[in-house]
Write a protein that holds these residues in place. Structure first.
Motif, PDB file in Angstrom:
ATOM      1  N   ILE A  93       0.843  -1.204   0.000  1.00 47.45           N
ATOM      2  CA  ILE A  93       0.000   0.000   0.000  1.00 47.45           C
ATOM      3  C   ILE A  93       0.873   1.247   0.000  1.00 47.45           C
ATOM      4  CG2 ILE A  93      -1.540   1.386   1.454  1.00 47.45           C
ATOM      5  CD1 ILE A  93      -3.060  -1.149   2.095  1.00 47.45           C
ATOM      6  N   TYR A  94       1.945   1.211   0.778  1.00 47.00           N
ATOM      7  CA  TYR A  94       2.850   2.362   0.842  1.00 47.00           C
ATOM      8  C   TYR A  94       3.468   2.638  -0.524  1.00 47.00           C
ATOM      9  CZ  TYR A  94       6.430   5.487   2.625  1.00 47.00           C
ATOM     10  OH  TYR A  94       7.228   6.571   2.859  1.00 47.00           O
ATOM     11  N   ARG A  95       3.887   1.591  -1.232  1.00 47.46           N
ATOM     12  CA  ARG A  95       4.450   1.767  -2.587  1.00 47.46           C
ATOM     13  C   ARG A  95       3.429   2.375  -3.539  1.00 47.46           C
ATOM     14  NH1 ARG A  95       6.481  -3.349  -1.767  1.00 47.46           N
ATOM     15  NH2 ARG A  95       4.868  -4.249  -3.070  1.00 47.46           N
ATOM     16  N   ARG A  96       2.185   1.877  -3.469  1.00 45.20           N
ATOM     17  CA  ARG A  96       1.141   2.382  -4.373  1.00 45.20           C
ATOM     18  C   ARG A  96       0.832   3.849  -4.117  1.00 45.20           C
ATOM     19  NH1 ARG A  96      -1.530  -2.661  -3.321  1.00 45.20           N
ATOM     20  NH2 ARG A  96      -2.954  -1.593  -1.926  1.00 45.20           N
ATOM     21  N   THR A  97       0.906   4.256  -2.856  1.00 47.13           N
ATOM     22  CA  THR A  97       0.564   5.638  -2.525  1.00 47.13           C
ATOM     23  C   THR A  97       1.787   6.549  -2.545  1.00 47.13           C
ATOM     24  OG1 THR A  97       0.753   5.201  -0.155  1.00 47.13           O
ATOM     25  CG2 THR A  97      -1.439   4.972  -1.151  1.00 47.13           C
ATOM     26  N   ALA A  98       2.976   5.993  -2.760  1.00 49.08           N
ATOM     27  CA  ALA A  98       4.200   6.793  -2.742  1.00 49.08           C
ATOM     28  C   ALA A  98       4.210   7.840  -3.849  1.00 49.08           C
ATOM     29  CB  ALA A  98       5.417   5.893  -2.855  1.00 49.08           C
ATOM     30  N   GLN A  99       3.540   7.570  -4.946  1.00 47.56           N
ATOM     31  CA  GLN A  99       3.484   8.549  -6.029  1.00 47.56           C
ATOM     32  C   GLN A  99       2.840   9.840  -5.562  1.00 47.56           C
ATOM     33  OE1 GLN A  99       1.441   6.611  -9.194  1.00 47.56           O
ATOM     34  NE2 GLN A  99       3.048   5.108  -9.529  1.00 47.56           N
ATOM     35  N   ASP A 100       1.880   9.736  -4.643  1.00 44.36           N
ATOM     36  CA  ASP A 100       1.218  10.921  -4.112  1.00 44.36           C
ATOM     37  C   ASP A 100       2.121  11.680  -3.148  1.00 44.36           C
ATOM     38  OD1 ASP A 100      -1.008  10.123  -5.508  1.00 44.36           O
ATOM     39  OD2 ASP A 100      -1.897   9.100  -3.791  1.00 44.36           O
ATOM     40  N   LYS A 101       3.233  11.066  -2.744  1.00 44.54           N
ATOM     41  CA  LYS A 101       4.088  11.669  -1.732  1.00 44.54           C
ATOM     42  C   LYS A 101       5.312  12.326  -2.338  1.00 44.54           C
ATOM     43  CE  LYS A 101       2.389   8.420   1.501  1.00 44.54           C
ATOM     44  NZ  LYS A 101       2.478   7.879   2.773  1.00 44.54           N
ATOM     45  N   GLN A 102       5.307  12.565  -3.641  1.00 43.70           N
ATOM     46  CA  GLN A 102       6.458  13.196  -4.265  1.00 43.70           C
ATOM     47  C   GLN A 102       6.651  14.623  -3.769  1.00 43.70           C
ATOM     48  OE1 GLN A 102       5.904  12.784  -8.448  1.00 43.70           O
ATOM     49  NE2 GLN A 102       6.300  10.605  -8.442  1.00 43.70           N
ATOM     50  N   ASN A 103       5.608  15.233  -3.276  1.00 44.92           N
ATOM     51  CA  ASN A 103       5.697  16.587  -2.761  1.00 44.92           C
ATOM     52  C   ASN A 103       5.919  16.615  -1.262  1.00 44.92           C
ATOM     53  OD1 ASN A 103       5.247  17.907  -5.248  1.00 44.92           O
ATOM     54  ND2 ASN A 103       3.091  17.370  -5.098  1.00 44.92           N
ATOM     55  N   LEU A 104       6.343  15.501  -0.698  1.00 44.90           N
ATOM     56  CA  LEU A 104       6.538  15.386   0.740  1.00 44.90           C
ATOM     57  C   LEU A 104       8.033  15.296   1.037  1.00 44.90           C
ATOM     58  CD1 LEU A 104       4.936  15.094   3.406  1.00 44.90           C
ATOM     59  CD2 LEU A 104       5.141  12.638   3.118  1.00 44.90           C
ATOM     60  N   ILE A 105       8.515  16.215   1.868  1.00 48.49           N
ATOM     61  CA  ILE A 105       9.909  16.215   2.304  1.00 48.49           C
ATOM     62  C   ILE A 105       9.928  15.743   3.753  1.00 48.49           C
ATOM     63  CG2 ILE A 105      11.946  17.632   2.735  1.00 48.49           C
ATOM     64  CD1 ILE A 105      10.797  19.588   0.598  1.00 48.49           C
ATOM     65  N   GLU A 106      10.746  14.730   4.046  1.00 49.99           N
ATOM     66  CA  GLU A 106      10.833  14.203   5.404  1.00 49.99           C
ATOM     67  C   GLU A 106      12.253  14.366   5.920  1.00 49.99           C
ATOM     68  OE1 GLU A 106       8.730  10.485   6.325  1.00 49.99           O
ATOM     69  OE2 GLU A 106       8.206  10.428   4.201  1.00 49.99           O
ATOM     70  N   ILE A 107      12.363  15.008   7.088  1.00 48.64           N
ATOM     71  CA  ILE A 107      13.649  15.179   7.755  1.00 48.64           C
ATOM     72  C   ILE A 107      13.436  14.778   9.213  1.00 48.64           C
ATOM     73  CG2 ILE A 107      15.497  16.779   8.366  1.00 48.64           C
ATOM     74  CD1 ILE A 107      14.382  18.589   6.072  1.00 48.64           C
ATOM     75  N   ASN A 108      14.001  13.634   9.595  1.00 49.68           N
ATOM     76  CA  ASN A 108      13.792  13.086  10.933  1.00 49.68           C
ATOM     77  C   ASN A 108      12.304  13.029  11.236  1.00 49.68           C
ATOM     78  OD1 ASN A 108      16.537  12.704  11.309  1.00 49.68           O
ATOM     79  ND2 ASN A 108      16.815  14.736  12.150  1.00 49.68           N
ATOM     80  N   TRP A 109      11.827  13.778  12.238  1.00 49.11           N
ATOM     81  CA  TRP A 109      10.416  13.753  12.619  1.00 49.11           C
ATOM     82  C   TRP A 109       9.650  14.926  12.035  1.00 49.11           C
ATOM     83  CZ3 TRP A 109       8.677   9.372  14.332  1.00 49.11           C
ATOM     84  CH2 TRP A 109       9.561   8.509  14.957  1.00 49.11           C
ATOM     85  N   LEU A 110      10.207  15.587  11.036  1.00 49.16           N
ATOM     86  CA  LEU A 110       9.566  16.741  10.414  1.00 49.16           C
ATOM     87  C   LEU A 110       9.166  16.383   8.989  1.00 49.16           C
ATOM     88  CD1 LEU A 110       8.963  19.820  10.800  1.00 49.16           C
ATOM     89  CD2 LEU A 110      11.123  20.216   9.624  1.00 49.16           C
ATOM     90  N   GLU A 111       7.919  16.697   8.620  1.00 49.25           N
ATOM     91  CA  GLU A 111       7.433  16.467   7.263  1.00 49.25           C
ATOM     92  C   GLU A 111       6.922  17.782   6.709  1.00 49.25           C
ATOM     93  OE1 GLU A 111       4.423  13.489   7.202  1.00 49.25           O
ATOM     94  OE2 GLU A 111       5.672  12.016   8.198  1.00 49.25           O
ATOM     95  N   ILE A 112       7.279  18.053   5.468  1.00 47.30           N
ATOM     96  CA  ILE A 112       6.795  19.253   4.790  1.00 47.30           C
ATOM     97  C   ILE A 112       6.069  18.798   3.532  1.00 47.30           C
ATOM     98  CG2 ILE A 112       7.419  21.434   3.705  1.00 47.30           C
ATOM     99  CD1 ILE A 112      10.046  21.279   5.406  1.00 47.30           C
ATOM    100  N   ASP A 113       4.777  19.089   3.481  1.00 46.65           N
ATOM    101  CA  ASP A 113       3.959  18.751   2.320  1.00 46.65           C
ATOM    102  C   ASP A 113       3.830  20.017   1.481  1.00 46.65           C
ATOM    103  OD1 ASP A 113       1.928  18.217   0.466  1.00 46.65           O
ATOM    104  OD2 ASP A 113       0.974  16.790   1.820  1.00 46.65           O
ATOM    105  N   ILE A 114       4.570  20.059   0.393  1.00 40.47           N
ATOM    106  CA  ILE A 114       4.631  21.266  -0.432  1.00 40.47           C
ATOM    107  C   ILE A 114       3.293  21.543  -1.101  1.00 40.47           C
ATOM    108  CG2 ILE A 114       5.732  22.295  -2.458  1.00 40.47           C
ATOM    109  CD1 ILE A 114       8.277  20.731  -1.602  1.00 40.47           C
ATOM    110  N   GLU A 115       2.637  20.519  -1.616  1.00 40.54           N
ATOM    111  CA  GLU A 115       1.375  20.713  -2.320  1.00 40.54           C
ATOM    112  C   GLU A 115       0.270  21.218  -1.390  1.00 40.54           C
ATOM    113  OE1 GLU A 115      -1.827  18.115  -4.890  1.00 40.54           O
ATOM    114  OE2 GLU A 115       0.238  17.429  -4.766  1.00 40.54           O
ATOM    115  N   LYS A 116       0.152  20.606  -0.205  1.00 39.61           N
ATOM    116  CA  LYS A 116      -0.903  20.982   0.734  1.00 39.61           C
ATOM    117  C   LYS A 116      -0.494  22.121   1.664  1.00 39.61           C
ATOM    118  CE  LYS A 116      -2.864  16.363   0.791  1.00 39.61           C
ATOM    119  NZ  LYS A 116      -3.069  15.147   1.574  1.00 39.61           N
ATOM    120  N   ARG A 117       0.794  22.519   1.570  1.00 35.84           N
ATOM    121  CA  ARG A 117       1.329  23.609   2.394  1.00 35.84           C
ATOM    122  C   ARG A 117       1.135  23.315   3.882  1.00 35.84           C
ATOM    123  NH1 ARG A 117       2.866  27.730  -0.796  1.00 35.84           N
ATOM    124  NH2 ARG A 117       2.848  29.271   0.861  1.00 35.84           N
ATOM    125  N   LYS A 118       1.555  22.110   4.294  1.00 37.28           N
ATOM    126  CA  LYS A 118       1.457  21.686   5.692  1.00 37.28           C
ATOM    127  C   LYS A 118       2.834  21.311   6.203  1.00 37.28           C
ATOM    128  CE  LYS A 118      -3.100  19.522   5.957  1.00 37.28           C
ATOM    129  NZ  LYS A 118      -3.785  18.260   6.219  1.00 37.28           N
TER     130      LYS A 118
END
Length: 155
Positions: free
Chosen positions: A115-140
């Protein structure tokens, strides 16, 4: 990968959590759906693993609540029921996968990874650094599974 496990069987929950920890999968467990629902609204999870036989709320209401609030996190249903009608109903109602109890913990890991692999395409706009996540598309910005409110300028 971060998982929200909603299961009322404490022994099963403990076994799942310990096994997934060995596989480097982070698990947050909740016994009660109302608290799990609050977590799902506030935090980012890659998959929700949901027991279909929770005594406090029926699975159909849970899935409808999630999807009505635009929580599109994939859901794996855990169940002891295995009729074709049940399976069709779960998949028609926005479940992404299901597993019959008892199940292999190794199989659960493989299903989570699939499931994670299938949904990984949606996570191309997600930057993960340790416990910090930045969602560029959703601006979160999410830190330690909590959304940090930022203005447009701060983001």
């Amino acid at each position: 990968m971060k998982i929200l496990l909603v299961e009322d069987n404490n022994i099963l929950s403990k076994n799942i959590k310990e096994y997934l920890k060995i596989k480097w999968i982070s698990v947050e467990h909740e016994l009660y759906w109302d608290r799990a629902y609050d977590l799902a609204l506030k935090n980012h999870y890659d998959v929700i693993v949901l027991d279909i036989n929770l005594p406090w709320k029926d699975w159909l209401s849970i899935l409808k609540d999630l999807r009505a609030n635009h929580i599109n996190t994939p859901v794996i249903m855990l169940t002891s029921r295995n009729t074709t009608d049940d399976i069709i109903e779960w998949l028609k109602t926005w479940a992404d996968d299901y597993m019959w109890k008892p199940f292999s913990l190794e199989e659960l890991v493989f299903r989570l990874e699939a499931i994670y692999r299938r949904t990984a395409q949606d996570k191309q706009n997600l930057i993960e650094i340790n416990w910090l996540e930045i969602d560029i598309e959703k601006r979160k910005v999410i830190k330690d599974w909590n959304i940090i409110d930022l203005s447009k300028l701060e983001f």
